[in-house]
Design a protein around this motif. Structure first.
Motif, PDB file in Angstrom:
ATOM      1  N   ARG A 122       2.375   0.235   4.625  1.00  0.00           N
ATOM      2  CA  ARG A 122       2.450  -0.767   3.942  1.00  0.00           C
ATOM      3  C   ARG A 122       2.298  -0.657   2.535  1.00  0.00           C
ATOM      4  O   ARG A 122       2.600  -1.334   1.546  1.00  0.00           O
ATOM      5  N   GLU A 181      -0.681  -7.643  16.239  1.00  0.00           N
ATOM      6  CA  GLU A 181       0.548  -7.944  15.569  1.00  0.00           C
ATOM      7  C   GLU A 181       0.493  -9.612  15.143  1.00  0.00           C
ATOM      8  O   GLU A 181       0.910 -10.012  14.135  1.00  0.00           O
ATOM      9  N   HIS A 196       6.583  -5.686   7.982  1.00  0.00           N
ATOM     10  CA  HIS A 196       6.327  -4.598   8.757  1.00  0.00           C
ATOM     11  C   HIS A 196       6.991  -3.239   8.243  1.00  0.00           C
ATOM     12  O   HIS A 196       8.317  -3.401   7.977  1.00  0.00           O
TER      13      HIS A 196
END
Length: 213
Positions: A122, A181, A196
């Motif tokens: 990320r 998640e 994601h």
């Protein structure tokens, strides 16, 4: 008793040799730092044509591990293109440059036991090379051309897409990853981190060659 004494003497001599080598290395540091910007005893940092370069010196083995950090992370992604970055880098670094077929590309790397790979998180992306130092000029050229002019062959795109889709489907295969998640989606709602690196199935399934380019 004699055996113990000999062992102790050997250990003492080895310690003295190690200390001597460390001292010599520390004494040599200032001379190198007079010409280079040293971060610590084995890491230097400088700029080349505006590009920040960090060099970590390794005494052995004689290997070079350059990494390129392309611009782009979650701050630049949208729901429509999350995952495209990972797919594009995977296809580029595995498929090689447009002017060289994939078999020859990998043959040249394997000939000197080098490898090129990529990863996306990320916060940053990496295109990396692992190469013997003596072959660095040639292998780095392969890495550079793979990024500047990637082949993006259709069959390689489809293979990489299938692998990425398989990875996406494993997110909820076990309790730990499922909790991670769900926590991510709750903690980073309306924040770039909610996106994601691998994206969702429908987004990556619809990615076309032009998107990756």
């Amino acid at each position: 008793l004699l055996s113990l004494l000999l062992s102790a003497c050997g250990a003492k001599q080895q310690t003295e040799e190690t200390t001597s080598k460390q001292s010599a290395k520390q004494e040599a540091l200032p001379a190198r730092c007079e010409h280079e910007a040293c971060i610590n005893h084995n890491v230097d940092a400088f700029e080349v044509d505006g590009i920040r370069v960090i060099v970590k010196h390794q005494e052995s083995p004689p290997l070079a591990v350059p990494r390129i950090y392309p611009e782009g992370s979650t701050i630049d992604w949208t729901k429509a293109n999350e995952g495209h970055h990972a797919l594009a880098l995977d296809v580029a670094t595995d498929g090689g440059p447009a002017d060289l077929d994939r078999q020859s590309y990998h043959a040249q790397l394997e000939e000197v036991a080098a490898s090129i790979s990529s990863s996306v998180s990320r916060d940053y992306s990496i295109a990396g090379l692992f190469s013997p130092s003596f072959a660095l000029e040639g292998t780095f050229q392969l890495l550079a051309q793979s990024l500047l002019s990637p082949a993006f062959e259709t069959n390689r795109i489809e293979n990489a897409r299938a692998q990425q889709l398989a990875a996406i489907r494993t997110r909820f295969d076990d309790a730990d990853s499922a909790v991670a998640e769900v926590t991510r989606s709750l903690a980073w709602k309306d924040h770039p981190y909610s996106l994601h690196a691998l994206c969702e199935e429908e987004t990556i399934a619809q990615a076309i060659r032009e998107d990756l380019q």
